[in-house]
Scaffold this active site. Structure first.
Site, PDB file in Angstrom:
ATOM      1  N   HIS A   1      28.692  30.089  37.455  1.00  0.00           N
ATOM      2  CA  HIS A   1      29.979  29.850  36.122  1.00  0.00           C
ATOM      3  C   HIS A   1      29.865  28.442  36.851  1.00  0.00           C
ATOM      4  CE1 HIS A   1      31.712  33.378  33.713  1.00  0.00           C
ATOM      5  NE2 HIS A   1      29.593  33.487  33.513  1.00  0.00           N
TER       6      HIS A   1
ATOM      7  N   TYR B   1      41.425  32.031  29.882  1.00  0.00           N
ATOM      8  CA  TYR B   1      42.522  31.849  30.393  1.00  0.00           C
ATOM      9  C   TYR B   1      43.339  30.964  29.431  1.00  0.00           C
ATOM     10  CZ  TYR B   1      40.918  32.031  35.442  1.00  0.00           C
ATOM     11  OH  TYR B   1      40.896  32.636  36.817  1.00  0.00           O
TER      12      TYR B   1
ATOM     13  N   PRO C   1      46.278  36.894  41.359  1.00  0.00           N
ATOM     14  CA  PRO C   1      45.124  36.984  41.340  1.00  0.00           C
ATOM     15  C   PRO C   1      45.275  35.824  39.896  1.00  0.00           C
ATOM     16  CG  PRO C   1      45.896  38.438  40.276  1.00  0.00           C
ATOM     17  CD  PRO C   1      46.674  38.662  41.614  1.00  0.00           C
TER      18      PRO C   1
ATOM     19  N   LYS D   1      41.593  33.640  44.199  1.00  0.00           N
ATOM     20  CA  LYS D   1      41.653  33.426  45.780  1.00  0.00           C
ATOM     21  C   LYS D   1      41.517  34.528  46.710  1.00  0.00           C
ATOM     22  CE  LYS D   1      41.339  29.429  44.697  1.00  0.00           C
ATOM     23  NZ  LYS D   1      39.951  29.203  44.718  1.00  0.00           N
TER      24      LYS D   1
ATOM     25  N   TYR E   1      40.275  25.594  41.884  1.00  0.00           N
ATOM     26  CA  TYR E   1      39.098  27.015  41.575  1.00  0.00           C
ATOM     27  C   TYR E   1      38.020  26.985  42.127  1.00  0.00           C
ATOM     28  CZ  TYR E   1      38.737  30.183  38.235  1.00  0.00           C
ATOM     29  OH  TYR E   1      38.351  31.245  37.951  1.00  0.00           O
TER      30      TYR E   1
HETATM   31  P1  FAS Z   1      40.991  44.850  51.713  1.00  0.00           P
HETATM   32  O1  FAS Z   1      42.845  45.139  51.635  1.00  0.00           O
HETATM   33  O2  FAS Z   1      40.509  45.269  50.484  1.00  0.00           O
HETATM   34  O3  FAS Z   1      40.540  45.589  53.062  1.00  0.00           O
HETATM   35  C1  FAS Z   1      41.986  45.983  53.073  1.00  0.00           C
HETATM   36  C2  FAS Z   1      40.518  47.876  54.118  1.00  0.00           C
HETATM   37  O4  FAS Z   1      41.567  47.992  55.350  1.00  0.00           O
HETATM   38  C3  FAS Z   1      41.247  49.070  52.726  1.00  0.00           C
HETATM   39  O5  FAS Z   1      39.434  48.961  53.087  1.00  0.00           O
HETATM   40  C4  FAS Z   1      42.009  49.872  53.088  1.00  0.00           C
HETATM   41  O6  FAS Z   1      41.671  51.187  53.203  1.00  0.00           O
HETATM   42  C5  FAS Z   1      41.810  49.209  55.221  1.00  0.00           C
HETATM   43  N1  FAS Z   1      43.035  50.215  55.489  1.00  0.00           N
HETATM   44  C6  FAS Z   1      44.210  49.897  55.828  1.00  0.00           C
HETATM   45  N2  FAS Z   1      45.423  50.854  56.927  1.00  0.00           N
HETATM   46  C7  FAS Z   1      44.454  51.180  57.645  1.00  0.00           C
HETATM   47  C8  FAS Z   1      44.287  51.912  58.382  1.00  0.00           C
HETATM   48  N3  FAS Z   1      45.673  51.998  58.925  1.00  0.00           N
HETATM   49  N4  FAS Z   1      43.334  51.991  59.367  1.00  0.00           N
HETATM   50  C9  FAS Z   1      42.258  51.357  58.397  1.00  0.00           C
HETATM   51  N5  FAS Z   1      41.590  51.450  58.284  1.00  0.00           N
HETATM   52  C10 FAS Z   1      42.782  50.592  56.818  1.00  0.00           C
HETATM   53  N6  FAS Z   1      41.545  39.406  44.310  1.00  0.00           N
HETATM   54  C11 FAS Z   1      41.377  38.289  43.749  1.00  0.00           C
HETATM   55  O7  FAS Z   1      40.474  36.905  43.800  1.00  0.00           O
HETATM   56  N7  FAS Z   1      40.541  38.603  42.153  1.00  0.00           N
HETATM   57  C12 FAS Z   1      41.350  39.592  41.862  1.00  0.00           C
HETATM   58  O8  FAS Z   1      41.000  39.651  40.365  1.00  0.00           O
HETATM   59  C13 FAS Z   1      41.960  40.448  42.273  1.00  0.00           C
HETATM   60  N8  FAS Z   1      42.472  41.731  42.018  1.00  0.00           N
HETATM   61  C14 FAS Z   1      42.835  42.727  42.469  1.00  0.00           C
HETATM   62  C15 FAS Z   1      43.610  43.965  42.667  1.00  0.00           C
HETATM   63  C16 FAS Z   1      44.153  44.473  43.250  1.00  0.00           C
HETATM   64  C17 FAS Z   1      44.337  46.023  42.179  1.00  0.00           C
HETATM   65  C18 FAS Z   1      44.229  44.699  44.507  1.00  0.00           C
HETATM   66  C19 FAS Z   1      44.582  45.403  45.370  1.00  0.00           C
HETATM   67  C20 FAS Z   1      44.030  43.172  44.891  1.00  0.00           C
HETATM   68  C21 FAS Z   1      43.384  42.306  44.490  1.00  0.00           C
HETATM   69  N9  FAS Z   1      42.738  41.419  45.132  1.00  0.00           N
HETATM   70  C22 FAS Z   1      42.326  40.046  43.496  1.00  0.00           C
HETATM   71  C23 FAS Z   1      42.481  40.499  45.960  1.00  0.00           C
HETATM   72  C24 FAS Z   1      42.114  41.387  46.783  1.00  0.00           C
HETATM   73  O9  FAS Z   1      40.758  41.136  46.103  1.00  0.00           O
HETATM   74  C25 FAS Z   1      42.154  40.561  48.445  1.00  0.00           C
HETATM   75  O10 FAS Z   1      42.220  39.959  47.946  1.00  0.00           O
HETATM   76  C26 FAS Z   1      40.951  41.283  48.999  1.00  0.00           C
HETATM   77  O11 FAS Z   1      40.245  42.882  48.689  1.00  0.00           O
HETATM   78  C27 FAS Z   1      41.254  40.998  50.598  1.00  0.00           C
HETATM   79  O12 FAS Z   1      40.293  41.341  51.287  1.00  0.00           O
HETATM   80  P2  FAS Z   1      40.876  42.260  53.103  1.00  0.00           P
HETATM   81  O13 FAS Z   1      42.060  41.523  53.506  1.00  0.00           O
HETATM   82  O14 FAS Z   1      39.946  42.760  53.663  1.00  0.00           O
HETATM   83  O15 FAS Z   1      42.162  43.665  52.391  1.00  0.00           O
HETATM   84  C1  PHB Z   2      38.094  39.317  37.565  1.00  0.00           C
HETATM   85  O1  PHB Z   2      36.698  39.272  37.473  1.00  0.00           O
HETATM   86  O2  PHB Z   2      38.591  39.969  37.865  1.00  0.00           O
HETATM   87  C2  PHB Z   2      38.988  37.815  38.206  1.00  0.00           C
HETATM   88  C3  PHB Z   2      38.234  36.375  37.277  1.00  0.00           C
HETATM   89  C4  PHB Z   2      39.717  35.587  38.034  1.00  0.00           C
HETATM   90  C5  PHB Z   2      40.618  35.988  38.197  1.00  0.00           C
HETATM   91  C6  PHB Z   2      41.335  37.268  38.336  1.00  0.00           C
HETATM   92  C7  PHB Z   2      40.621  38.418  38.286  1.00  0.00           C
HETATM   93  O3  PHB Z   2      41.770  34.696  38.487  1.00  0.00           O
END
Ligand code: FAS
Ligand code: PHB
Length: 408
Positions: free
Chosen positions: A72, A201, A310, A314, A402
């Protein structure tokens, strides 16, 4: 059990770190508390910064992303029924973003880990990190009902916001910075092609809305299946600002579409295409930073150390940046015996983290309307948006942030 690097968590941070260490000839063990299906299905991020896409390619994990992801070159800001496209490459000397879901990134990294053979234990819950300030840190964990210990040279907490690794940093040495927001995101996946070919957005008096998209592979198709999707076959990923504490069940399908339609309103003939909702969930909004990101031989990476709202896309990208920085430092120490990059890890990551926190906070306060917003605050938001769409300098700051910050 013994390894050089014990990694807690098989999200993007833990999986990419394991891959990079493997490529550097450093052995590791990944402990993941959930099962593989859960990790591969968990709907989260969707936008990869230029640096993240480059890092995945360099790690040998970018082949399906290049085939199925979508580059994009712009995003649209929408407010007061106006539309403004931010031309990312024109403002950043050629940088863009890639639409490729976090679920797909994790599937690709899990498949590589499984092929390369490094231990990745699912349903293995880390209970505690012990001896972080000694030469022999240990990770106590439970797997298949039995408690065990992973002896390692280094332990890395990639266990997300609710993980256990952070607790091993003595409270007297830790500083936490946090802000919660009085709103959340109601996110839906809809089986209908996106109504715009780039992300939208929208700032509206009724609240924020975001139009994004997902390759069809996101419909829980096991990774590795061929048949790259034609760009037109993408599905819609949409978000609505809702009050904090909202339960997704409070919103019916028609109500969601009606509210999205109001918030995406334009002065031209643009319309929002509707379709069946495949998935619905609410994400709380939080800014959080834990300093430092290291204690002795324990390192924190990704959401274990920081959370951003989000809005700026980032979270996933910061996790990748931490993994790249830590893998580089561990490889340097293996090659030269020097701990200098390990000693610089926390400071180097936090510089990037705080820039992402600032940008995510700015985008969130620019586009969301707080429940107690005053007329003055509404006007300030519109003035901030007017500044961005009328000043190349202001627009450049948004585009640079961004598309992403350099990995330290
Ligand atoms: P993660 O949370 O992805 O991974 C951590 C892992 O550790 C998980 O698999 C968990 O099961 C495991 N774990 C936890 N405790 C443990 C233990 N005691 N023992 C073993 N394993 C354990 N970011 C964006 O950029 N855009 C978005 O739109 C966006 N939407 C999101 C929506 C939701 C609902 C959430 C919660 C986050 C969102 N995020 C978004 C942020 C998200 O993408 C995180 O930044 C990303 O998953 C970070 O990756 P990790 O640091 O690997 O953590
Ligand atoms: C998504 O596609 O999940 C998304 C894209 C842009 C954002 C947040 C989430 O800023």
């Amino acid at each position: 059990m013994r390894t050089t690097v014990g990694i807690i968590g098989a999200g993007p941070a833990g999986l990419l770190l394991a891959r990079l260490l493997h490529n550097a000839g450093i052995d590791s063990v990944v402990l993941e508390s959930r099962d593989r299906a859960y990790v591969e299905r968990r709907q989260r991020a969707g936008i990869l910064e230029q640096g993240t896409a480059d890092a995945l390619r360099a790690a040998g994990a970018g082949e399906r992303m290049d085939r199925e992801g979508l580059r994009h070159d712009g995003i649209e800001l929408r407010f007061a029924a106006r539309r403004h496209r931010v031309d990312l490459p024109a403002l950043t000397g050629g940088r863009s973003v890639t639409v490729y879901a976090q679920t797909e990134v994790c599937k690709d990294l899990i498949a590589l880990r499984t092929e390369e053979g490094g231990p990745l234990l699912f349903e293995a819950e880390a209970l505690a990190v012990e001896g972080a300030d000694t030469d022999r840190p240990r990770i106590r964990f439970r797997h298949q009902g039995t408690e065990d210990v992973l002896e390692c040279d280094y332990a890395v907490g990639c266990d997300g916001f609710r993980g256990v690794a952070r607790r091993a940093v003595p409270a007297r040495l830790a500083r936490v910075f946090e802000r919660t927001y009085p709103f959340a995101w109601l996110g839906v996946l809809a089986d209908v092609p996106p109504s715009h070919d780039e992300l939208v957005y929208a700032r509206h008096d009724r609240g924020f809305a975001l139009l994004s998209m997902r390759p069809p592979a996101t419909r829980h198709r096991p990774s590795g299946q061929a048949a790259p999707p034609p760009a037109g076959s993408f599905v819609s990923r949409l978000y609505l600002q809702v009050p904090e504490g909202t339960d997704a069940g409070e919103w019916g399908e028609e109500e969601i579409w009606d509210e999205l339609e109001r918030r995406f309103e334009t002065a031209d003939d643009w319309t929002l295409k509707r379709g069946p909702l495949i998935q619905k969930s609410v994400t709380p909004m939080r800014s959080f930073v834990h300093e430092p990101m290291r204690h002795g031989r324990l390192f924190l990476a990704g959401d274990a150390a920081h959370i951003v709202p989000p809005t700026g896309a980032k979270g996933l990208n910061l996790a990748v940046g931490d993994a790249v920085t830590l893998a580089r430092a561990l490889a340097h120490e293996k090659r030269t015996g020097s701990p200098e990059l390990l000693d610089a890890y926390s400071g180097s990551c936090l510089r990037r983290v705080w820039q992402a926190e600032r940008f995510s906070y700015d985008m969130t306060t620019l586009l969301h309307r707080a429940p107690d917003a005053t007329g003055f605050e509404d006007r300030i938001q519109l003035a901030r948006l007017e500044r961005i769409v009328s000043s190349r300098a202001a627009e450049t700051d948004l585009a640079e942030c961004y598309t992403g910050f350099p990995f330290g």
